[in-house]
Design a protein around this motif. Structure first.
Motif, PDB file in Angstrom:
ATOM      1  N   HIS A 410       0.865  -1.174   0.000  1.00 61.56           N
ATOM      2  CA  HIS A 410       0.000   0.000   0.000  1.00 61.56           C
ATOM      3  C   HIS A 410       0.908   1.233   0.000  1.00 61.56           C
ATOM      4  CE1 HIS A 410      -2.985  -2.932   1.743  1.00 61.56           C
ATOM      5  NE2 HIS A 410      -3.702  -2.350   0.811  1.00 61.56           N
ATOM      6  N   GLU A 411       1.518   1.480  -1.117  1.00 57.38           N
ATOM      7  CA  GLU A 411       2.585   2.478  -1.196  1.00 57.38           C
ATOM      8  C   GLU A 411       2.125   3.856  -0.722  1.00 57.38           C
ATOM      9  OE1 GLU A 411       5.806   4.190  -4.478  1.00 57.38           O
ATOM     10  OE2 GLU A 411       4.176   2.856  -5.102  1.00 57.38           O
ATOM     11  N   ALA A 412       0.903   4.229  -1.072  1.00 59.79           N
ATOM     12  CA  ALA A 412       0.429   5.562  -0.714  1.00 59.79           C
ATOM     13  C   ALA A 412       0.179   5.710   0.783  1.00 59.79           C
ATOM     14  CB  ALA A 412      -0.855   5.883  -1.484  1.00 59.79           C
ATOM     15  N   TRP A 413       0.102   4.588   1.507  1.00 56.38           N
ATOM     16  CA  TRP A 413      -0.265   4.624   2.915  1.00 56.38           C
ATOM     17  C   TRP A 413       0.876   4.214   3.835  1.00 56.38           C
ATOM     18  CZ3 TRP A 413      -4.916   6.809   3.120  1.00 56.38           C
ATOM     19  CH2 TRP A 413      -5.753   6.666   2.008  1.00 56.38           C
ATOM     20  N   HIS A 414       1.884   3.588   3.276  1.00 53.89           N
ATOM     21  CA  HIS A 414       3.015   3.118   4.077  1.00 53.89           C
ATOM     22  C   HIS A 414       3.830   4.302   4.578  1.00 53.89           C
ATOM     23  CE1 HIS A 414       6.457   0.834   5.407  1.00 53.89           C
ATOM     24  NE2 HIS A 414       7.245   1.456   4.546  1.00 53.89           N
ATOM     25  N   ASN A 415       4.050   4.367   5.877  1.00 57.91           N
ATOM     26  CA  ASN A 415       4.809   5.451   6.478  1.00 57.91           C
ATOM     27  C   ASN A 415       6.265   5.030   6.624  1.00 57.91           C
ATOM     28  OD1 ASN A 415       5.828   7.583   7.928  1.00 57.91           O
ATOM     29  ND2 ASN A 415       4.322   7.518   9.571  1.00 57.91           N
ATOM     30  N   ASP A 416       7.087   5.448   5.667  1.00 57.26           N
ATOM     31  CA  ASP A 416       8.499   5.037   5.702  1.00 57.26           C
ATOM     32  C   ASP A 416       9.348   5.977   6.554  1.00 57.26           C
ATOM     33  OD1 ASP A 416       8.544   7.260   4.108  1.00 57.26           O
ATOM     34  OD2 ASP A 416       9.299   6.253   2.315  1.00 57.26           O
ATOM     35  N   GLU A 417       8.702   6.938   7.223  1.00 56.71           N
ATOM     36  CA  GLU A 417       9.446   7.858   8.082  1.00 56.71           C
ATOM     37  C   GLU A 417       9.418   7.449   9.552  1.00 56.71           C
ATOM     38  OE1 GLU A 417       8.005  11.780   7.395  1.00 56.71           O
ATOM     39  OE2 GLU A 417       8.633  11.826   5.288  1.00 56.71           O
ATOM     40  N   VAL A 418       8.666   6.406   9.854  1.00 52.41           N
ATOM     41  CA  VAL A 418       8.610   5.936  11.235  1.00 52.41           C
ATOM     42  C   VAL A 418       9.958   5.325  11.620  1.00 52.41           C
ATOM     43  CG1 VAL A 418       7.529   4.320  12.838  1.00 52.41           C
ATOM     44  CG2 VAL A 418       6.132   5.531  11.166  1.00 52.41           C
ATOM     45  N   GLU A 419      10.498   5.746  12.731  1.00 52.56           N
ATOM     46  CA  GLU A 419      11.749   5.174  13.216  1.00 52.56           C
ATOM     47  C   GLU A 419      11.458   3.886  13.977  1.00 52.56           C
ATOM     48  OE1 GLU A 419      14.180   7.841  15.404  1.00 52.56           O
ATOM     49  OE2 GLU A 419      14.168   9.403  13.862  1.00 52.56           O
ATOM     50  N   VAL A 420      12.125   2.820  13.582  1.00 52.07           N
ATOM     51  CA  VAL A 420      11.923   1.531  14.238  1.00 52.07           C
ATOM     52  C   VAL A 420      13.243   1.074  14.847  1.00 52.07           C
ATOM     53  CG1 VAL A 420      10.130   0.931  12.575  1.00 52.07           C
ATOM     54  CG2 VAL A 420      12.476   0.174  12.165  1.00 52.07           C
ATOM     55  N   PRO A 421      13.188   0.196  15.840  1.00 54.12           N
ATOM     56  CA  PRO A 421      14.426  -0.297  16.448  1.00 54.12           C
ATOM     57  C   PRO A 421      15.343  -0.960  15.424  1.00 54.12           C
ATOM     58  CG  PRO A 421      12.537  -0.829  17.827  1.00 54.12           C
ATOM     59  CD  PRO A 421      11.981  -0.305  16.543  1.00 54.12           C
ATOM     60  N   GLU A 422      16.569  -0.523  15.367  1.00 50.00           N
ATOM     61  CA  GLU A 422      17.563  -1.104  14.465  1.00 50.00           C
ATOM     62  C   GLU A 422      18.255  -2.286  15.146  1.00 50.00           C
ATOM     63  OE1 GLU A 422      17.982  -0.230  11.386  1.00 50.00           O
ATOM     64  OE2 GLU A 422      16.617   1.492  11.448  1.00 50.00           O
ATOM     65  N   TYR A 423      18.867  -3.120  14.333  1.00 49.03           N
ATOM     66  CA  TYR A 423      19.623  -4.249  14.884  1.00 49.03           C
ATOM     67  C   TYR A 423      20.790  -3.714  15.710  1.00 49.03           C
ATOM     68  CZ  TYR A 423      22.778  -8.246  15.089  1.00 49.03           C
ATOM     69  OH  TYR A 423      23.621  -9.240  15.516  1.00 49.03           O
ATOM     70  N   SER A 553     -13.888   6.253   8.831  1.00 51.74           N
ATOM     71  CA  SER A 553     -15.069   7.059   9.135  1.00 51.74           C
ATOM     72  C   SER A 553     -15.275   8.086   8.022  1.00 51.74           C
ATOM     73  CB  SER A 553     -14.881   7.775  10.477  1.00 51.74           C
ATOM     74  OG  SER A 553     -13.858   8.758  10.354  1.00 51.74           O
ATOM     75  N   PRO A 554     -16.413   8.775   8.003  1.00 48.17           N
ATOM     76  CA  PRO A 554     -16.645   9.784   6.960  1.00 48.17           C
ATOM     77  C   PRO A 554     -15.543  10.829   6.850  1.00 48.17           C
ATOM     78  CG  PRO A 554     -18.706   9.281   8.059  1.00 48.17           C
ATOM     79  CD  PRO A 554     -17.643   8.532   8.802  1.00 48.17           C
ATOM     80  N   GLU A 555     -14.900  11.217   7.976  1.00 49.23           N
ATOM     81  CA  GLU A 555     -13.835  12.219   7.890  1.00 49.23           C
ATOM     82  C   GLU A 555     -12.659  11.717   7.059  1.00 49.23           C
ATOM     83  OE1 GLU A 555     -11.114  13.208  11.089  1.00 49.23           O
ATOM     84  OE2 GLU A 555     -11.856  11.523  12.278  1.00 49.23           O
ATOM     85  N   ALA A 556     -12.520  10.382   6.962  1.00 49.54           N
ATOM     86  CA  ALA A 556     -11.387   9.795   6.238  1.00 49.54           C
ATOM     87  C   ALA A 556     -11.635   9.720   4.737  1.00 49.54           C
ATOM     88  CB  ALA A 556     -11.068   8.412   6.798  1.00 49.54           C
ATOM     89  N   PHE A 557     -12.782  10.202   4.257  1.00 48.96           N
ATOM     90  CA  PHE A 557     -12.957  10.327   2.814  1.00 48.96           C
ATOM     91  C   PHE A 557     -11.975  11.339   2.238  1.00 48.96           C
ATOM     92  CE2 PHE A 557     -17.070   8.129   3.148  1.00 48.96           C
ATOM     93  CZ  PHE A 557     -17.011   7.365   1.994  1.00 48.96           C
ATOM     94  N   ASP A 558     -11.488  12.222   3.081  1.00 46.75           N
ATOM     95  CA  ASP A 558     -10.393  13.104   2.710  1.00 46.75           C
ATOM     96  C   ASP A 558      -9.113  12.267   2.765  1.00 46.75           C
ATOM     97  OD1 ASP A 558      -8.216  14.832   2.714  1.00 46.75           O
ATOM     98  OD2 ASP A 558      -9.262  16.383   3.827  1.00 46.75           O
ATOM     99  N   THR A 559      -8.556  11.957   1.604  1.00 49.37           N
ATOM    100  CA  THR A 559      -7.422  11.031   1.522  1.00 49.37           C
ATOM    101  C   THR A 559      -6.247  11.487   2.381  1.00 49.37           C
ATOM    102  OG1 THR A 559      -8.060  10.365  -0.707  1.00 49.37           O
ATOM    103  CG2 THR A 559      -5.795   9.899  -0.032  1.00 49.37           C
ATOM    104  N   GLU A 560      -5.952  12.778   2.349  1.00 55.10           N
ATOM    105  CA  GLU A 560      -4.829  13.267   3.134  1.00 55.10           C
ATOM    106  C   GLU A 560      -5.089  13.093   4.622  1.00 55.10           C
ATOM    107  OE1 GLU A 560      -1.864  14.114   1.985  1.00 55.10           O
ATOM    108  OE2 GLU A 560      -2.689  13.469   0.063  1.00 55.10           O
ATOM    109  N   LYS A 561      -6.343  13.276   5.033  1.00 54.97           N
ATOM    110  CA  LYS A 561      -6.687  13.068   6.435  1.00 54.97           C
ATOM    111  C   LYS A 561      -6.532  11.604   6.810  1.00 54.97           C
ATOM    112  CE  LYS A 561      -8.162  14.384  10.469  1.00 54.97           C
ATOM    113  NZ  LYS A 561      -7.330  15.253  11.320  1.00 54.97           N
ATOM    114  N   ARG A 562      -6.956  10.726   5.912  1.00 53.28           N
ATOM    115  CA  ARG A 562      -6.840   9.293   6.196  1.00 53.28           C
ATOM    116  C   ARG A 562      -5.373   8.888   6.307  1.00 53.28           C
ATOM    117  NH1 ARG A 562      -9.116   3.841   3.106  1.00 53.28           N
ATOM    118  NH2 ARG A 562      -9.963   2.915   4.992  1.00 53.28           N
ATOM    119  N   GLU A 564      -2.946  10.794   7.280  1.00 55.52           N
ATOM    120  CA  GLU A 564      -2.475  11.335   8.549  1.00 55.52           C
ATOM    121  C   GLU A 564      -2.868  10.413   9.705  1.00 55.52           C
ATOM    122  OE1 GLU A 564      -3.986  14.999  11.283  1.00 55.52           O
ATOM    123  OE2 GLU A 564      -3.508  15.472   9.181  1.00 55.52           O
ATOM    124  N   ILE A 565      -4.093   9.904   9.674  1.00 51.52           N
ATOM    125  CA  ILE A 565      -4.569   9.019  10.736  1.00 51.52           C
ATOM    126  C   ILE A 565      -3.772   7.720  10.754  1.00 51.52           C
ATOM    127  CG2 ILE A 565      -6.525   7.623  11.500  1.00 51.52           C
ATOM    128  CD1 ILE A 565      -8.334   9.885  10.340  1.00 51.52           C
TER     129      ILE A 565
END
Length: 617
Positions: A410-423, A553-562, A564-565
């Motif tokens: 889901h390329e448009a929704w994947h958050n690649d900026e989240v910092e995750v624990p590194e090895y 929810s209805p507020e998430a019909f706004d793609t940018e809002k969805r 963000e959520i």
């Protein structure tokens, strides 16, 4: 739409998670088991897969691949002859079941067969949103919670009968009927439809929210409109009502109309079925998009052990569900081009943080009572795993380190900026020290902060050459930071027993290794919602639930809002880590070099639709 988005995508789009699971329980490859239950569309419907597939541990000595370096469309740019037969090998160690109707089938092999002679009415783009490029268009009216579906004129079933909007409505009437023998009908696309639940319960003779306007048009009224509806929530398939005239709904799955002479409206029609083994199809000249470029398609089941030979000898032009573990050994095969793309799935380590309350149908989240309830302990275990090395060593780079629970599929929704624990094993040790996990008795293993022995029971599934070395790798990684992790039952667990134990929150499971296939909709509620039995970690917090509910929810019909959520939800799950995503994955598919206009890209591509497939010799 390319083959990937018509076949693979529509399969993942219809994966169900409201019924019994079936998945990769072992064998020679990850694709060997194909009985993945499927049902309604929507991101929450997913299928749990075994975490132990059959790739060989020798991968570390071989070339490392990146799926992005492969083509997604066959490079042969010649003109199709307009003749010839495409020979499709369906890789499977079991026969296909033979329930050849989109509304009734359950297993992936059947889905692959159906996709060659039938098709969805709706198409999707690369972001898994429905488009109006198919045989049926839709228009959403948010003011009155209605959707108007309009079928194009001139669509013909293979027997010459004209399709009408009633055939689309009939799908809902069959799936929603109390006697329906299938596994669909439990998601928003159905349950939000006015009158559907009453019809399903047998309290109404029809679905009040469906109004047929004329032969081409129907208006569906929903109790509310959710963003998931346009991301796979609308059921995408018509069902020929005339073909099943006189057949009781309870008997449809076993009827000759389904098993012996199935009917579709795709570019090829079924001529004959050899039960469980083969299907012969011929060109349907009245196909609505135009005349197909082949005389026909011949599909046959090919075992994983012989599929490479079938490709080499020309017995198969294309191999569906090719075992990824075999690719390094046959990558240089003459006359074959390898296509690759990202797969909608991820593997993970899950932590038991509560129990399932069967009586109330909800998760009892109680981390304070569970051995793995301390997220600092879980964080340290994440730092101890080198998933980059695992992807290279065991999977030749065709799997790679996962980060969040919304995958790059889901390329448009994947958050690649989240910092995750590194090895970082030293960081892991520091975390444990600071959290009070110390080796107080000198046996090499840490006790818990109360000074009590800490033995972590790890459930992992048997099957395939990689199952044991991969499991041992994780156990050793945790041992290296002082954690005493032992296999549940002292051994790898057979598929059915494994899932019985995981689903029933067996007391001898503290952590487990599994995988999920994801649907077309990004909504993760169906895996992590508080009232979902497939929430195996038994994790449920107000914050997580609120974010998931807002995301659909209805507020998430706004793609940018969805976005963000869901970005916020992904970050929360990294912080809370009820599960640790370990690997994302890719698929490879071999295609004979004589084949043209064949692709596995995601999203609608007019140039690689099945009616455009052809051969140059």
């Amino acid at each position: 739409m390319a083959k990937y988005s018509w076949s693979r995508l529509m399969f993942f789009m219809t994966l169900v998670m409201v019924l019994a699971l079936a998945a990769c329980g072992g064998g020679s490859s990850e694709e060997e088991s194909t009985e993945e239950n499927s049902g309604d569309s929507g991101g929450e419907e997913s299928t749990e897969e075994g975490g132990s597939e059959g790739e060989d541990d020798s991968a570390s000595a071989e070339e490392i691949y990146n799926y992005e370096d492969f083509n997604q469309v066959a490079s042969n740019d010649g003109e199709p002859t307009g003749e010839g037969t495409l020979k499709v090998g369906l890789t499977s160690d079991t026969p296909f079941e033979g329930t050849l109707n989109f509304n009734l089938y359950q297993g992936n092999p059947d889905f692959e067969v159906i996709s060659l002679f039938d098709e969805p009415l709706l198409t999707m783009d690369e972001d898994f949103q429905y488009t109006n490029d198919g045989a049926m268009q839709f228009e959403v009216n948010q003011d009155d919670n209605t959707v108007t579906f309009t079928l194009q004129e001139g669509i013909t079933w293979h027997d010459g009968e004209t399709m009408t909007i009633e055939d689309y409505v009939y799908s809902y009437e069959v799936i929603g009927h109390p006697d329906y023998p299938g596994i669909r009908g439990a998601t928003d696309g159905f349950t939000l439809l006015e009158g559907y639940n009453e019809y399903k319960a047998g309290d109404a003779d029809s679905i009040s929210g469906i109004e047929v306007v004329d032969d081409q048009t129907a208006v569906f009224t929903y109790t509310e409109l959710a963003p998931s509806l346009t991301a796979g929530g609308f059921w995408a398939y018509a069902m020929p009502e005339h073909h099943y005239e006189g057949v009781e709904i309870a008997d449809m799955a076993e009827a000759p109309q389904t098993r012996e002479n199935p009917l579709g409206f795709g570019p090829y029609k079924v001529d004959s079925v050899t039960p469980g083994e083969a299907v012969v199809m011929t060109k349907f000249e009245d196909y609505w998009r135009g005349e197909p470029q082949l005389d026909g398609i011949e599909l046959s089941v090919v075992s994983p052990s012989s599929v490479a030979n079938a490709l080499e000898t020309g017995e198969s032009d294309v191999a569906i569900n090719f075992p990824t573990d075999q690719f390094p050994d046959v990558s240089e095969m003459e006359g074959v081009e390898w296509l690759a793309n990202i797969e909608g799935a991820y593997t993970y380590i899950g932590f038991k943080l509560g129990d399932w309350n069967e009586e109330e149908g909800r998760v009892d989240y109680k981390p304070e009572e569970k051995k793995m309830g301390d997220k600092e302990l879980r964080r340290a275990m994440w730092h101890a795993m080198d998933n980059d090395a695992i992807g290279e060593r065991f999977y030749n780079g065709l799997r790679w380190k996962a980060t969040t629970l919304i995958t790059p599929y889901h390329e448009a929704w994947h958050n690649d900026e989240v910092e995750v624990p590194e090895y970082d094993p030293e960081k892991a040790k520091q975390i444990l020290d600071e959290a009070g996990y110390e080796d107080t008795d000198g046996d090499g293993f840490r006790e818990n902060p109360e000074g009590e022995p800490l033995e972590i029971n790890f459930a992992s599934m048997s099957g395939g050459d990689i199952a044991e070395p991969l499991t041992n790798y994780y156990i050793q990684s945790w041992k290296d930071i002082g954690l005493n992790v032992q296999l549940t039952n002292g051994r790898l667990i057979e598929f059915n027993t494994f899932y019985d134990m995981v689903e029933n929150d067996h007391e001898d499971i503290d952590i487990y290794q599994g995988a999920w296939g994801v649907g077309s909709d990004v909504d993760p509620y169906g895996l992590y919602g508080p009232d979902v039995s497939f929430n195996y970690p038994r994790y449920a917090t107000e914050e997580s639930t609120e974010l998931m509910e807002r995301g659909n929810s209805p507020e998430a019909f706004d793609t940018e809002k969805r976005k963000e959520i869901y970005n916020e939800w992904q970050a929360l799950m990294v912080d809370e880590m009820p599960v640790i995503p370990t690997l994302y994955r890719a698929e490879v598919e071999p295609v004979n070099e004589r084949v043209v206009n064949y692709g596995i890209e995601i999203g609608h591509n007019e140039e690689t639709l099945p009616y455009q497939w052809g051969v140059t010799e």
